[in-house]
Scaffold this active site. Sequence first.
Site, PDB file in Angstrom:
ATOM      1  CG  HIS A   9      -1.830   1.124   1.362  1.00  0.00           C
ATOM      2  ND1 HIS A   9      -1.933   1.874   2.512  1.00  0.00           N
ATOM      3  CD2 HIS A   9      -2.727   1.640   0.488  1.00  0.00           C
ATOM      4  CE1 HIS A   9      -2.862   2.799   2.344  1.00  0.00           C
ATOM      5  NE2 HIS A   9      -3.358   2.688   1.125  1.00  0.00           N
ATOM      6  NE  ARG A  10      -2.124   5.763   0.715  1.00  0.00           N
ATOM      7  CZ  ARG A  10      -2.783   6.489   1.600  1.00  0.00           C
ATOM      8  NH1 ARG A  10      -2.129   7.332   2.369  1.00  0.00           N
ATOM      9  NH2 ARG A  10      -4.093   6.375   1.734  1.00  0.00           N
ATOM     10  CD  GLU A  36      -2.795   1.973  -3.390  1.00  0.00           C
ATOM     11  OE1 GLU A  36      -3.755   2.748  -3.548  1.00  0.00           O
ATOM     12  OE2 GLU A  36      -1.877   2.182  -2.560  1.00  0.00           O
ATOM     13  CG  ASP A  38      -2.909   6.911  -3.824  1.00  0.00           C
ATOM     14  OD1 ASP A  38      -4.026   6.381  -3.858  1.00  0.00           O
ATOM     15  OD2 ASP A  38      -2.063   6.687  -2.930  1.00  0.00           O
ATOM     16  CG  HIS A  51      -3.689   9.395  -0.454  1.00  0.00           C
ATOM     17  ND1 HIS A  51      -4.475  10.263   0.290  1.00  0.00           N
ATOM     18  CD2 HIS A  51      -4.430   8.277  -0.645  1.00  0.00           C
ATOM     19  CE1 HIS A  51      -5.643   9.686   0.542  1.00  0.00           C
ATOM     20  NE2 HIS A  51      -5.643   8.477  -0.014  1.00  0.00           N
ATOM     21  CD  GLU A 103      -7.118   5.220  -5.156  1.00  0.00           C
ATOM     22  OE1 GLU A 103      -8.072   5.966  -4.855  1.00  0.00           O
ATOM     23  OE2 GLU A 103      -6.420   4.627  -4.319  1.00  0.00           O
ATOM     24  CE  LYS A 105      -6.657   8.599  -3.685  1.00  0.00           C
ATOM     25  NZ  LYS A 105      -7.602   7.916  -2.772  1.00  0.00           N
ATOM     26  CG  ASP A 223      -0.149   0.575   5.645  1.00  0.00           C
ATOM     27  OD1 ASP A 223      -0.487   0.844   4.477  1.00  0.00           O
ATOM     28  OD2 ASP A 223      -0.688   1.112   6.651  1.00  0.00           O
TER      29      ASP A 223
END
Length: 228
Positions: A9-10, A36, A38, A51, A103, A105, A223
Amino acid sequence: MKKVLNIGHRGAKGHEPENTLPSFQKALDLNADGIELDVHVCKTGELIVIHDFNVDRTTNGSGAVSELSLSEIKALQINNEIEIPTLVEVIDLVGKKCFINIELKGRHTAKPVSDLIEKYILEKEYSYEDFIVSSFQREELEMLFTINPRIHLGVLSQASVAQALEWANAFSAKAIHPHFSLLTEHNVQKAQEQGFKVYTWTINETEDIERIKSYNVNGIITDFPERI
């Protein structure tokens, strides 16, 4: 039980500042199956990996990403040492070591993301399997599907698995990305029977991870990639 993909995640947000090259490198070091991130479009048109709609929370600056030029964004610092990366920089770092979940965003991100994916496929021998593009925003998913229906789509949802499935069918998506609190063994199975993969977010606690893995989801966004 089949293998559940671990998706950072990120990057590896539990270890390094989110959406930074060190975070994505850490996810690779932890053998993530995917990362992943954004994206927003900045004032000069580049795709920026961040993000929030503004830079205030994560950097030493302030202002909306859409109103800052690339040079202004690159002058900012995260933790007094790290630059905000562009999507190109992240793809070049990750290579084909794992897939990249982009993603959408910010608004108007569908076309530049589509163009960039096509560039990597045509010029650098990437494949559509190397990317999945997700969003909560129906208009961005619809735009991307219209521009290039070959790009793999994922429908993000914090509200309803049923709604995610409705959109996924409308845009021929490859996956739904529901929040893990929405999942049951039954609705995961139902989604997979309709031909969709289930990538759920963001799960960090071991107890939650084990429960959701027992539902046979396809992937978990976390994470801490090492915990999956």
